[in-house]
Design an enzyme around this catalytic site. Structure first.
Site, PDB file in Angstrom:
ATOM      1  N   ALA A   1     -37.250  -6.041   5.373  1.00 43.68           N
ATOM      2  CA  ALA A   1     -37.597  -4.554   5.087  1.00 43.68           C
ATOM      3  C   ALA A   1     -36.863  -3.706   6.165  1.00 43.68           C
ATOM      4  O   ALA A   1     -36.345  -3.815   7.107  1.00 43.68           O
ATOM      5  CB  ALA A   1     -39.042  -4.418   5.180  1.00 43.68           C
ATOM      6  N   GLY A   2     -36.426  -2.584   5.609  1.00 43.49           N
ATOM      7  CA  GLY A   2     -35.776  -1.514   6.297  1.00 43.49           C
ATOM      8  C   GLY A   2     -35.505  -0.293   5.689  1.00 43.49           C
ATOM      9  O   GLY A   2     -36.475   0.447   4.987  1.00 43.49           O
TER      10      GLY A   2
ATOM     11  N   ASP B   1       0.862  -0.989  -0.073  1.00 45.38           N
ATOM     12  CA  ASP B   1       0.153   0.049  -0.032  1.00 45.38           C
ATOM     13  C   ASP B   1       0.886   1.380   0.032  1.00 45.38           C
ATOM     14  O   ASP B   1       1.959   1.216   0.679  1.00 45.38           O
ATOM     15  CB  ASP B   1      -0.980   0.095   1.148  1.00 45.38           C
ATOM     16  CG  ASP B   1      -2.261   0.642   1.002  1.00 45.38           C
ATOM     17  OD1 ASP B   1      -3.141   0.157   0.883  1.00 45.38           O
ATOM     18  OD2 ASP B   1      -1.922   2.033   1.028  1.00 45.38           O
TER      19      ASP B   1
ATOM     20  N   ARG C   1      -0.592   3.758   7.107  1.00 51.68           N
ATOM     21  CA  ARG C   1      -1.437   2.368   7.154  1.00 51.68           C
ATOM     22  C   ARG C   1      -0.547   1.044   7.085  1.00 51.68           C
ATOM     23  O   ARG C   1      -0.819   0.325   8.120  1.00 51.68           O
ATOM     24  CB  ARG C   1      -2.471   2.118   5.730  1.00 51.68           C
ATOM     25  CG  ARG C   1      -3.029   0.770   5.884  1.00 51.68           C
ATOM     26  CD  ARG C   1      -4.071   0.664   4.935  1.00 51.68           C
ATOM     27  NE  ARG C   1      -5.224   1.521   5.175  1.00 51.68           N
ATOM     28  CZ  ARG C   1      -6.065   1.675   4.427  1.00 51.68           C
ATOM     29  NH1 ARG C   1      -6.291   1.045   3.174  1.00 51.68           N
ATOM     30  NH2 ARG C   1      -7.319   2.474   4.934  1.00 51.68           N
TER      31      ARG C   1
ATOM     32  N   GLU D   1     -14.300 -10.616  -5.881  1.00 49.39           N
ATOM     33  CA  GLU D   1     -14.692 -10.960  -4.433  1.00 49.39           C
ATOM     34  C   GLU D   1     -16.124 -10.644  -4.159  1.00 49.39           C
ATOM     35  O   GLU D   1     -16.844  -9.952  -4.697  1.00 49.39           O
ATOM     36  CB  GLU D   1     -13.828 -10.080  -3.540  1.00 49.39           C
ATOM     37  CG  GLU D   1     -14.188  -8.542  -3.484  1.00 49.39           C
ATOM     38  CD  GLU D   1     -15.206  -8.124  -2.828  1.00 49.39           C
ATOM     39  OE1 GLU D   1     -15.719  -8.940  -1.910  1.00 49.39           O
ATOM     40  OE2 GLU D   1     -15.754  -6.889  -3.023  1.00 49.39           O
ATOM     41  N   PHE D   2     -16.601 -11.704  -3.148  1.00 43.96           N
ATOM     42  CA  PHE D   2     -17.808 -11.851  -2.511  1.00 43.96           C
ATOM     43  C   PHE D   2     -17.933 -11.799  -1.241  1.00 43.96           C
ATOM     44  O   PHE D   2     -18.306 -12.946  -0.348  1.00 43.96           O
ATOM     45  CB  PHE D   2     -18.529 -13.159  -3.349  1.00 43.96           C
ATOM     46  CG  PHE D   2     -18.662 -13.078  -4.715  1.00 43.96           C
ATOM     47  CD1 PHE D   2     -19.619 -12.293  -5.649  1.00 43.96           C
ATOM     48  CD2 PHE D   2     -17.766 -13.687  -5.379  1.00 43.96           C
ATOM     49  CE1 PHE D   2     -19.660 -12.550  -6.739  1.00 43.96           C
ATOM     50  CE2 PHE D   2     -17.775 -13.822  -6.747  1.00 43.96           C
ATOM     51  CZ  PHE D   2     -18.727 -13.131  -7.532  1.00 43.96           C
TER      52      PHE D   2
ATOM     53  N   CYS E   1     -20.609  -1.163  -1.517  1.00 44.42           N
ATOM     54  CA  CYS E   1     -21.309  -2.039  -2.819  1.00 44.42           C
ATOM     55  C   CYS E   1     -22.231  -1.828  -3.585  1.00 44.42           C
ATOM     56  O   CYS E   1     -22.099  -1.301  -4.663  1.00 44.42           O
ATOM     57  CB  CYS E   1     -20.746  -3.579  -2.451  1.00 44.42           C
ATOM     58  SG  CYS E   1     -19.355  -4.103  -1.888  1.00 44.42           S
TER      59      CYS E   1
END
Length: 443
Positions: free
Chosen positions: A255-256, A30, A35, A151-152, A263
């Site tokens: 529901a919300g 990075d 970081r 990615e998932f 994402c």
């Protein structure tokens, strides 16, 4: 294998740590020196349950390293993963590929021998072609294959998702690239994780299609919730009734206040823009994006209505600021759409979140941050649940009632059964369920 992860943010850090836990030797690169120093000292830049332990154990075993030296890390790698940010581009909503293209140029300069370059970042269809063209332009002599491997990972459950995936999608038609990726994921063989090989463009589209479909499920049940409120039905029972059909399934039928996070909002918008450029009309996905933005902006109206139409001089207590529990991520969080309108209407806002307050503070000026849920509720005219953290699921409502100005709960996550709040003497407002005022009978 020797793997290099370019980008030590959410995707890069989780993926790198998990690959190291499989036994690979992983270097996370990075350009953010602070970081890298923090990671070297064992301090995580994000909150993800269990991540600190995996990082610490693999650093101790010398399988996981952090550096700003991209050239040396790429030169020694069998596979280089691009895991940099692809935020929405200002003005048009396209995915901004600035960091991806920059990474490709840096990789090209450092390649030494055959290397597989893997796109982990969420990128539009055709990005792999762009990466390949950039590298060939920079290094005509380079020996490499560009692979798509989306990615998932769900924030808050990313480690389990990585180690026990329901599928691994790899986009490549290069035999050597396929062989390397099979070896990268070989440790998951015993978990019987399906390894789906496609061409590169198909793999890139799979990621966007999956997120758009899940966003559609959320938006669908939110529209059903609005209808339930009009006709006196219960959206949670509707969700159970349709979710028991295995063609539909129960997940993402809660529901919300609308979907948020890093994402779904940006990926649905990027998919729409990609389709427009390709001459395809994604009317369903376009409607999902529009409806979700409208829904988030209307949440404050529900609080105003619960308080009789005026917030002037009122104090609102908000529980939950992050877009979902078990993360400190504030990106596109519903709280960011809810709180400013409450303040503009004359309310004072107190808020509490178990992990997100450090990142929320600069985003929500004027909000008083509380030390816990009960401190947050003290002196409030209404208590609003926005994020369904586990610590909010068994509140002591006798104690809550004793510190509030009036017993009013607006529950945007339907955490509680109305009968429980009725027993404590609360007026209760939820999503897609009948209203319940103090003194009313519970049906």
């Amino acid at each position: 294998m020797r793997l290099t992860m370019i980008g030590a943010g959410y995707v890069g850090l989780v993926s790198g740590a998990c690959f190291a836990d499989f036994g690979h030797v992983v270097t996370c690169v990075d350009n953010n020196e602070d970081r890298i120093r923090s990671l070297g000292a064992g301090k995580m830049p994000i909150y993800e349950p269990g991540l600190d332990r995996i990082v610490a154990s693999n650093v101790a075993e010398d399988r996981l390293r952090f550096t700003t030296d991209l050239a040396a890390s790429v030169a020694s790698a069998d596979a280089v993963f691009i895991a940099v940010g692809t935020p929405s581009r200002r003005g048009d909503g396209h995915a901004d590929l600035t960091y991806v293209h920059a990474a490709a140029r840096l990789i090209a300069a450092a390649l030494d021998g055959f290397t597989v370059i893997v796109t982990k970042s969420t990128v539009p269809v055709g990005t792999g072609d762009q990466i390949e063209a950039i590298i060939r332009e920079e290094r005509s002599d380079a020996d490499f294959a560009v692979v798509s491997n989306p990615e998932f990972l769900r924030e808050g459950a990313a480690i389990d998702d990585f180690k026990r995936p329901n599928r691994i999608v790899v986009g490549t038609t290069d035999p050597r690239g396929r062989e390397v990726m099979q070896e990268v994921y070989r440790p998951l063989y015993l978990n019987q994780a399906p390894l789906l090989f496609t061409d590169r463009r198909t793999a890139e589209l799979v990621k966007y299609a999956a997120n758009a479909f899940l966003a559609t499920k959320i938006t669908f049940i939110n529209e059903m919730a609005d209808l339930c409120e009009k006709v006196g039905a219960d959206v949670q029972d509707v969700a159970r009734g349709i979710g028991l059909d295995n063609r539909i399934g129960p997940k993402f039928l809660h529901a919300g206040p609308g979907f948020g996070g890093s994402c779904f909002p940006k990926d649905t918008l990027a998919l729409i823009r990609t389709a427009e450029e390709a001459g395809a009309d994604l009317r369903i996905v376009s409607a999902v994006s529009d409806i979700n933005e409208s829904r988030k902006s209307r949440m404050a109206d529900r609080v105003v209505d619960a308080l009789g139409g005026s917030l002037e001089g009122r104090t609102i207590a908000v529980l939950g600021l992050t877009f979902k529990p078990n993360t400190d991520d504030m990106r596109e969080a519903p709280s960011l759409s809810l709180i400013p309108p409450l303040q503009a209407a004359g309310a004072s806002v107190r808020a509490y979140d178990p992990q997100g307050m450090e990142f929320a503070r600069p985003l929500l000026p004027g909000v008083t941050l509380a030390k816990d849920a009960y401190d947050c509720a003290t002196g409030a005219d209404a208590l609003v649940i926005v994020t369904e953290w586990e610590s909010f699921r068994a509140l002591d409502f006798a104690r809550i009632k004793s510190v509030m100005k009036q017993p009013l709960l607006v529950d945007f996550r339907n955490i509680y059964p109305p009968s429980e709040l009725h027993a404590h003497g609360f007026t209760y407002r939820s999503v897609g369920r009948p209203r319940l005022d103090r003194g009313e009978a519970v049906s």
